[in-house]
Write an enzyme that holds these catalytic residues in place. Structure first.
Site, PDB file in Angstrom:
ATOM      1  N   LYS A 182       2.392  -3.396   6.393  1.00 25.08           N
ATOM      2  CA  LYS A 182       2.784  -3.557   4.984  1.00 25.08           C
ATOM      3  C   LYS A 182       4.295  -3.422   4.848  1.00 25.08           C
ATOM      4  O   LYS A 182       4.941  -4.178   4.135  1.00 25.08           O
ATOM      5  CB  LYS A 182       2.064  -2.518   4.112  1.00 25.08           C
ATOM      6  CG  LYS A 182       0.535  -2.650   4.122  1.00 25.08           C
ATOM      7  CD  LYS A 182       0.102  -3.931   3.462  1.00 25.08           C
ATOM      8  CE  LYS A 182      -1.410  -4.095   3.450  1.00 25.08           C
ATOM      9  NZ  LYS A 182      -1.821  -5.389   2.916  1.00 25.08           N
ATOM     10  N   SER A 184       0.834  -1.206   0.000  1.00 28.43           N
ATOM     11  CA  SER A 184       0.000   0.000   0.000  1.00 28.43           C
ATOM     12  C   SER A 184       0.863   1.249   0.000  1.00 28.43           C
ATOM     13  O   SER A 184       2.007   1.239   0.501  1.00 28.43           O
ATOM     14  CB  SER A 184      -0.864  -0.028   1.270  1.00 28.43           C
ATOM     15  OG  SER A 184      -1.404   1.250   1.530  1.00 28.43           O
ATOM     16  N   TYR A 234      -1.376   0.007  10.343  1.00 27.42           N
ATOM     17  CA  TYR A 234      -1.689  -0.625   9.051  1.00 27.42           C
ATOM     18  C   TYR A 234      -0.505  -0.487   8.094  1.00 27.42           C
ATOM     19  O   TYR A 234      -0.042  -1.457   7.485  1.00 27.42           O
ATOM     20  CB  TYR A 234      -2.952   0.017   8.450  1.00 27.42           C
ATOM     21  CG  TYR A 234      -3.215  -0.367   7.019  1.00 27.42           C
ATOM     22  CD1 TYR A 234      -3.771  -1.601   6.703  1.00 27.42           C
ATOM     23  CD2 TYR A 234      -2.885   0.498   5.963  1.00 27.42           C
ATOM     24  CE1 TYR A 234      -3.998  -1.974   5.378  1.00 27.42           C
ATOM     25  CE2 TYR A 234      -3.106   0.145   4.645  1.00 27.42           C
ATOM     26  CZ  TYR A 234      -3.671  -1.093   4.357  1.00 27.42           C
ATOM     27  OH  TYR A 234      -3.891  -1.448   3.049  1.00 27.42           O
TER      28      TYR A 234
HETATM   29  P1  NAD Z   1     -11.135  -6.744   1.538  1.00 27.71           P
HETATM   30  O1  NAD Z   1     -11.381  -6.583   2.999  1.00 27.71           O
HETATM   31  O2  NAD Z   1     -12.268  -6.516   0.610  1.00 27.71           O
HETATM   32  O3  NAD Z   1     -10.543  -8.187   1.234  1.00 27.71           O
HETATM   33  C1  NAD Z   1      -9.685  -8.859   2.126  1.00 27.71           C
HETATM   34  C2  NAD Z   1     -10.038 -10.334   2.071  1.00 27.71           C
HETATM   35  O4  NAD Z   1      -9.132 -11.051   2.918  1.00 27.71           O
HETATM   36  C3  NAD Z   1     -11.437 -10.641   2.599  1.00 27.71           C
HETATM   37  O5  NAD Z   1     -12.086 -11.549   1.754  1.00 27.71           O
HETATM   38  C4  NAD Z   1     -11.191 -11.239   3.995  1.00 27.71           C
HETATM   39  O6  NAD Z   1     -12.222 -12.118   4.388  1.00 27.71           O
HETATM   40  C5  NAD Z   1      -9.857 -11.930   3.773  1.00 27.71           C
HETATM   41  N1  NAD Z   1      -9.068 -12.071   5.001  1.00 27.71           N
HETATM   42  C6  NAD Z   1      -8.723 -11.092   5.872  1.00 27.71           C
HETATM   43  N2  NAD Z   1      -8.001 -11.623   6.880  1.00 27.71           N
HETATM   44  C7  NAD Z   1      -7.864 -12.955   6.613  1.00 27.71           C
HETATM   45  C8  NAD Z   1      -7.210 -14.033   7.281  1.00 27.71           C
HETATM   46  N3  NAD Z   1      -6.563 -13.858   8.412  1.00 27.71           N
HETATM   47  N4  NAD Z   1      -7.273 -15.259   6.737  1.00 27.71           N
HETATM   48  C9  NAD Z   1      -7.935 -15.465   5.564  1.00 27.71           C
HETATM   49  N5  NAD Z   1      -8.573 -14.489   4.896  1.00 27.71           N
HETATM   50  C10 NAD Z   1      -8.534 -13.243   5.421  1.00 27.71           C
HETATM   51  O7  NAD Z   1      -9.906  -5.776   1.185  1.00 27.71           O
HETATM   52  P2  NAD Z   1      -9.476  -5.190  -0.241  1.00 27.71           P
HETATM   53  O8  NAD Z   1      -9.929  -3.774  -0.326  1.00 27.71           O
HETATM   54  O9  NAD Z   1      -9.840  -6.137  -1.309  1.00 27.71           O
HETATM   55  O10 NAD Z   1      -7.886  -5.152  -0.057  1.00 27.71           O
HETATM   56  C11 NAD Z   1      -7.090  -6.234  -0.511  1.00 27.71           C
HETATM   57  C12 NAD Z   1      -5.638  -5.968  -0.195  1.00 27.71           C
HETATM   58  O11 NAD Z   1      -5.217  -4.771  -0.834  1.00 27.71           O
HETATM   59  C13 NAD Z   1      -5.330  -5.775   1.285  1.00 27.71           C
HETATM   60  O12 NAD Z   1      -4.105  -6.405   1.571  1.00 27.71           O
HETATM   61  C14 NAD Z   1      -5.191  -4.272   1.422  1.00 27.71           C
HETATM   62  O13 NAD Z   1      -4.349  -3.927   2.504  1.00 27.71           O
HETATM   63  C15 NAD Z   1      -4.579  -3.904   0.096  1.00 27.71           C
HETATM   64  N6  NAD Z   1      -4.823  -2.508  -0.289  1.00 27.71           N
HETATM   65  C16 NAD Z   1      -6.097  -2.094  -0.514  1.00 27.71           C
HETATM   66  C17 NAD Z   1      -6.310  -0.766  -0.891  1.00 27.71           C
HETATM   67  C18 NAD Z   1      -7.702  -0.247  -1.182  1.00 27.71           C
HETATM   68  O14 NAD Z   1      -7.823   0.924  -1.578  1.00 27.71           O
HETATM   69  N7  NAD Z   1      -8.761  -1.055  -1.012  1.00 27.71           N
HETATM   70  C19 NAD Z   1      -5.238   0.126  -1.036  1.00 27.71           C
HETATM   71  C20 NAD Z   1      -3.958  -0.347  -0.775  1.00 27.71           C
HETATM   72  C21 NAD Z   1      -3.761  -1.671  -0.424  1.00 27.71           C
HETATM   73  N1  UFG Z   2     -12.959  10.718   2.584  1.00 29.66           N
HETATM   74  C1  UFG Z   2     -13.987  11.587   2.840  1.00 29.66           C
HETATM   75  N2  UFG Z   2     -15.205  11.061   3.129  1.00 29.66           N
HETATM   76  C2  UFG Z   2     -15.433   9.714   3.182  1.00 29.66           C
HETATM   77  C3  UFG Z   2     -14.370   8.828   2.925  1.00 29.66           C
HETATM   78  C4  UFG Z   2     -13.133   9.379   2.632  1.00 29.66           C
HETATM   79  O1  UFG Z   2     -13.803  12.799   2.817  1.00 29.66           O
HETATM   80  O2  UFG Z   2     -16.579   9.298   3.451  1.00 29.66           O
HETATM   81  C5  UFG Z   2     -11.660  11.275   2.199  1.00 29.66           C
HETATM   82  C6  UFG Z   2     -10.526  10.809   3.110  1.00 29.66           C
HETATM   83  O3  UFG Z   2     -10.419  11.656   4.213  1.00 29.66           O
HETATM   84  C7  UFG Z   2      -9.333  10.883   2.146  1.00 29.66           C
HETATM   85  C8  UFG Z   2      -9.949  10.570   0.757  1.00 29.66           C
HETATM   86  O4  UFG Z   2     -11.335  10.808   0.908  1.00 29.66           O
HETATM   87  O5  UFG Z   2      -8.862  12.178   2.118  1.00 29.66           O
HETATM   88  C9  UFG Z   2      -9.745   9.123   0.339  1.00 29.66           C
HETATM   89  O6  UFG Z   2     -10.132   8.290   1.426  1.00 29.66           O
HETATM   90  P1  UFG Z   2     -10.308   6.719   1.292  1.00 29.66           P
HETATM   91  O7  UFG Z   2     -10.766   6.227   2.620  1.00 29.66           O
HETATM   92  O8  UFG Z   2     -11.155   6.400   0.106  1.00 29.66           O
HETATM   93  O9  UFG Z   2      -8.858   6.208   0.975  1.00 29.66           O
HETATM   94  P2  UFG Z   2      -7.513   6.464   1.789  1.00 29.66           P
HETATM   95  O10 UFG Z   2      -6.709   7.399   0.944  1.00 29.66           O
HETATM   96  O11 UFG Z   2      -7.728   6.827   3.187  1.00 29.66           O
HETATM   97  O12 UFG Z   2      -6.949   4.963   1.866  1.00 29.66           O
HETATM   98  C10 UFG Z   2      -6.345   4.313   0.814  1.00 29.66           C
HETATM   99  C11 UFG Z   2      -6.396   2.807   1.045  1.00 29.66           C
HETATM  100  C12 UFG Z   2      -5.613   2.404   2.233  1.00 29.66           C
HETATM  101  C13 UFG Z   2      -4.241   3.006   2.189  1.00 29.66           C
HETATM  102  C14 UFG Z   2      -4.311   4.483   1.941  1.00 29.66           C
HETATM  103  C15 UFG Z   2      -2.945   5.054   1.796  1.00 29.66           C
HETATM  104  O13 UFG Z   2      -7.712   2.370   1.229  1.00 29.66           O
HETATM  105  O14 UFG Z   2      -5.441   0.998   2.238  1.00 29.66           O
HETATM  106  O15 UFG Z   2      -5.025   4.721   0.744  1.00 29.66           O
HETATM  107  O16 UFG Z   2      -2.312   4.335   0.830  1.00 29.66           O
HETATM  108  F1  UFG Z   2      -3.630   2.825   3.382  1.00 29.66           F
END
Ligand code: NAD
Ligand code: UFG
Length: 327
Positions: free
Chosen positions: A146, A118, A142
């Site tokens: 990572k 991330s 968090y």
């Molecule tokens: P998500 O919560 O939708 O998916 C995570 C999945 O992992 C779920 O299906 C959950 O049940 C499973 N899981 C969690 N802990 C587990 C465990 N101990 N054993 C087995 N399964 C487990 O999350 P996502 O948004 O799809 O994110 C996926 C990955 O991408 C994560 O590693 C997250 O940190 C990373 N990431 C996401 C974002 C974002 O914007 N969503 C940004 C940066 C990094």
């Molecule tokens: N935000 C709002 N209102 C909301 C939700 C978010 O104003 O209801 C704002 C947040 O404050 C932030 C921006 O929108 O400024 C984006 O927020 P998100 O929650 O959509 O995403 P983040 O940037 O906080 O998080 C993402 C990933 C994380 C990762 C992070 C930094 O989901 O896994 O980027 O890499 F850690």
């Protein structure tokens, strides 16, 4: 045919990966605890192991099921705010759980790993756009989880020859263009699904904007929004790169374009053809003002090109899902 184990394949990004792997003809198995994932997100016919990374027995059983060629690891707890209040949960799940997985891979001689890292590894950026050689200085547990896993991966490569690519996603967004799967977190903390859910609800309420006094042009935070299908594509390129040149490398994945919260709201208004109300709330703890990726390295070494560069296009795919969510 290559056999891939997708940990966290029932989650938002993992389930998009599973579809893409199936489309490419891979043999796919999902390992998931379903803590935050959805059974309906996994297509019928895909073998699923329900278990947790926290239990080494579960992990070993899953890895013994087939002779896997590679593991894609999406499973994690993902809420930054929650990680501040419950670091034990985050280090336990994201670090200790991943270590269980990596140990079992070494035992089984599985030597290829693609990890969902991330932008949170960088903490508050000193320079924008962020390159991979920017100092790694997470500002919450968090982000530390990572960073720690990336360190473990570097050490596992040197000691055990386990090759890996860590993909540092910026803001994952959008959904399967066919609307079959999409983003569904509970609670939802991400901006785009919150805007769409709020706009589509029967009694639309205002979207909460966390802070409008940041040092950005309109005072709201700027982020780099990258489509979930582009992230899936990068994993395929990463796998190929491990085959060709094994090592332990990390790449940024972003579009290189920054959009403020207010710009995302305005784009959503254009896509939906309606006004979306918002109210300004205090800043959310741990939100940096700017996070924009320099993804030149992934473009050069992984030959990755994000296809969804326009925010409107990204929002349209997300909207298709949010109009008819199936879980
Ligand atoms: P998500 O919560 O939708 O998916 C995570 C999945 O992992 C779920 O299906 C959950 O049940 C499973 N899981 C969690 N802990 C587990 C465990 N101990 N054993 C087995 N399964 C487990 O999350 P996502 O948004 O799809 O994110 C996926 C990955 O991408 C994560 O590693 C997250 O940190 C990373 N990431 C996401 C974002 C974002 O914007 N969503 C940004 C940066 C990094
Ligand atoms: N935000 C709002 N209102 C909301 C939700 C978010 O104003 O209801 C704002 C947040 O404050 C932030 C921006 O929108 O400024 C984006 O927020 P998100 O929650 O959509 O995403 P983040 O940037 O906080 O998080 C993402 C990933 C994380 C990762 C992070 C930094 O989901 O896994 O980027 O890499 F850690």
């Amino acid at each position: 045919m290559e056999r891939i184990l997708v940990c966290g394949g029932a989650g938002y990004i993992g389930s998009h990966m599973v579809r893409r792997l199936l489309d490419e003809g891979f043999d796919v198995t999902v390992f998931d605890s379903f803590e935050t994932g959805h059974r309906e997100a996994v297509p019928r016919g895909v073998e699923v192991f329900e278990g947790t990374l926290n239990d080494p027995g579960d992990v070993r059983r899953a890895l013994k099921a087939k002779s896997f060629d590679a593991v894609f690891h999406f499973a994690a707890r993902i809420q930054v705010g929650e990680s501040v209040g419950h670091p034990s949960l985050y280090y336990g799940n994201n670090v200790a759980g991943t270590l269980n997985l990596l140990r079992a891979m070494v035992e089984r001689g599985i030597g290829k790993f693609v990890f969902s890292s991330s932008a949170a590894v960088y903490g508050t950026p000193l320079e924008i756009p962020i390159r991979e050689d920017h100092p790694l200085a997470p500002i919450n547990p968090y982000g530390w989880t990572k960073r720690m896993v990336e360190q473990i991966l570097a050490d596992f490569w040197r000691a055990y020859g386990l090759a890996s690519v860590s993909l540092r996603y910026f803001n994952a967004c959008g959904a399967d263009p066919q609307g079959r799967i999409g983003e569904s977190h509970d609670p939802e903390t991400h901006l785009i699904p919150n805007i769409l859910k709020s706009a589509l609800s029967k009694s639309p309420g205002p979207v909460t904007v966390f802070g409008d006094d940041y040092p950005t042009p309109d005072g709201t935070c700027v982020r780099d929004y990258v489509h979930v299908c582009d992230l899936a594509e990068a994993h395929l390129n990463a796998l190929e790169s491990i085959w060709n040149a094994p090592g332990a490398r990390a790449y940024n994945l972003g579009n290189g374009l920054g959009f403020s919260v207010k710009e995302v709201l305005a784009a959503a208004e254009r896509v939906l053809g309606m006004n979306i109300g918002y109210r300004v709330a205090p800043r959310r703890e741990g939100d940096p003002a700017y996070l924009v990726a320099d993804s030149t390295l992934a473009m050069r070494e992984l030959h990755w090109r994000p296809r969804f560069a326009s925010l409107e296009e990204i929002l349209e795919t997300a909207l298709r899902w949010h109009r008819r969510p199936r879980y």
